[in-house]
Design a protein around this motif. Structure first.
Motif, PDB file in Angstrom:
ATOM      1  N   ARG A 151      29.442  34.602  34.659  1.00 40.17           N
ATOM      2  CA  ARG A 151      29.615  35.189  35.992  1.00 40.17           C
ATOM      3  C   ARG A 151      29.841  36.683  35.842  1.00 40.17           C
ATOM      4  NH1 ARG A 151      35.699  33.379  36.237  1.00 40.17           N
ATOM      5  NH2 ARG A 151      35.784  32.550  34.140  1.00 40.17           N
ATOM      6  N   GLN A 152      29.647  37.419  36.911  1.00 37.71           N
ATOM      7  CA  GLN A 152      29.803  38.868  36.876  1.00 37.71           C
ATOM      8  C   GLN A 152      30.875  39.318  37.862  1.00 37.71           C
ATOM      9  OE1 GLN A 152      26.110  41.207  36.830  1.00 37.71           O
ATOM     10  NE2 GLN A 152      24.973  39.296  36.591  1.00 37.71           N
ATOM     11  N   ARG A 153      31.517  40.407  37.505  1.00 41.51           N
ATOM     12  CA  ARG A 153      32.583  40.934  38.349  1.00 41.51           C
ATOM     13  C   ARG A 153      32.595  42.450  38.247  1.00 41.51           C
ATOM     14  NH1 ARG A 153      39.016  39.657  37.331  1.00 41.51           N
ATOM     15  NH2 ARG A 153      39.868  41.275  38.728  1.00 41.51           N
ATOM     16  N   GLU A 154      32.650  43.123  39.389  1.00 39.70           N
ATOM     17  CA  GLU A 154      32.726  44.580  39.428  1.00 39.70           C
ATOM     18  C   GLU A 154      34.150  45.017  39.112  1.00 39.70           C
ATOM     19  OE1 GLU A 154      30.875  48.429  40.559  1.00 39.70           O
ATOM     20  OE2 GLU A 154      30.049  46.432  40.191  1.00 39.70           O
ATOM     21  N   THR A 187      30.571  46.588  35.131  1.00 38.10           N
ATOM     22  CA  THR A 187      30.412  45.168  35.399  1.00 38.10           C
ATOM     23  C   THR A 187      30.958  44.366  34.231  1.00 38.10           C
ATOM     24  OG1 THR A 187      28.434  45.522  36.737  1.00 38.10           O
ATOM     25  CG2 THR A 187      28.769  43.313  35.855  1.00 38.10           C
ATOM     26  N   PHE A 215      30.902  40.898  32.386  1.00 34.43           N
ATOM     27  CA  PHE A 215      30.153  39.659  32.189  1.00 34.43           C
ATOM     28  C   PHE A 215      31.120  38.658  31.567  1.00 34.43           C
ATOM     29  CE2 PHE A 215      27.119  42.961  32.529  1.00 34.43           C
ATOM     30  CZ  PHE A 215      25.923  42.409  32.946  1.00 34.43           C
ATOM     31  N   ALA A 253      22.754  45.211  29.892  1.00 35.85           N
ATOM     32  CA  ALA A 253      22.692  43.964  30.647  1.00 35.85           C
ATOM     33  C   ALA A 253      22.224  42.781  29.803  1.00 35.85           C
ATOM     34  CB  ALA A 253      21.777  44.137  31.858  1.00 35.85           C
ATOM     35  N   SER A 313      24.743  39.717  28.843  1.00 33.50           N
ATOM     36  CA  SER A 313      24.493  38.359  29.331  1.00 33.50           C
ATOM     37  C   SER A 313      24.375  37.382  28.166  1.00 33.50           C
ATOM     38  CB  SER A 313      23.231  38.330  30.187  1.00 33.50           C
ATOM     39  OG  SER A 313      22.112  38.788  29.462  1.00 33.50           O
TER      40      SER A 313
END
Length: 240
Positions: free
Chosen positions: A46-49, A62, A64, A90, A94
């Motif tokens: 999941r990703q979160r700022e 971000t 990960f 990225a 990931s």
């Protein structure tokens, strides 16, 4: 629904194919006469700022985060030279997150959603940004604060050791394609090799290297700016 990507291997065409339910369930990749179909995969992270402070700056990135409760080991990515954003990492992020390792990639100061100006930042400044990102990451639920380290490429090979020397919170350091000499040595070697590869005669290369050396001495306060400006004016007409 397709798009084209041109890289060193030529043109790749990616087509998104839908199943009976109307949702994309596979991707077709075509390169020349060869075609490969990749099935859709369920999310493995999941990703979160995350926004954090580094001195007077507001930096953004971000996170990960692997699925599950954790606590997870985590990596703070440190950029190389130039204007780099979180998007650079990225794919790497990931992949690591899918293997159970959290990754935090932020926009370099002055890039994307981060304030500041990387062109005026020293290695110490950028090391401070890396440590600020690490401190922010260590305080996030689901992250193991004892297993948070730094990883970066190229210029980060100078920045990460500076950061690690300033904080015992850096659990590990990973340097990718890192320099083995000082920044001054690298700049001078790169300048000489570039001029030689362009075919300039030795006399021109030597004059150019004299100016390059003076530029570095001025930056290090070992020579005066008027001296540098006078030399630039004198050499301005040179083809190199």
């Amino acid at each position: 629904e397709a798009f084209r990507v041109v890289d060193a291997q030529g043109v790749l065409i990616f087509s998104f194919l839908r199943g009976a339910d109307g949702k994309v369930d596979r991707i077709e990749v075509r390169h020349g006469e060869k075609t490969r179909t990749l099935p859709r995969q369920d999310a493995t992270f999941r990703q979160r700022e995350i926004r954090f402070r580094s001195g007077d700056l507001s930096l953004s990135g971000t996170l990960f985060l692997p699925l599950g409760e954790g606590p997870f080991p985590a990596i703070v990515m440190v950029h190389g030279s130039g204007a780099a954003s979180r998007r650079l990492w990225a794919s790497w992020a990931s992949y690591c997150a899918s293997k159970g390792v959290a990754v935090f990639a932020h926009d370099k100061r002055g890039v994307g959603c981060s304030t500041g100006d990387w062109t005026r930042a020293s290695y110490d400044d950028l090391a401070g940004d890396a440590l600020a990102a690490l401190a922010a990451l260590r305080g996030i639920e689901g992250i193991d604060p004892a297993r948070v380290g730094l990883c970066g490429i190229s210029q980060a090979g100078w920045i990460i050791p500076v950061a690690a020397s300033r904080s015992k919170d850096v659990a590990f350091a990973v340097l990718l394609s890192a320099p083995a000499v000082t920044g001054r040595q690298q700049f001078l070697t790169n300048t000489r090799r570039t001029l030689e590869a362009a075919g300039f005669p030795k006399e021109d290369v030597d004059r150019a290297m004299g100016l390059a050396g003076l530029l570095l001495r001025t930056a290090a306060d070992e020579a005066s700016r008027p001296e540098l400006e006078a030399e630039i004016a004198r050499q301005k007409g040179e083809t190199w």
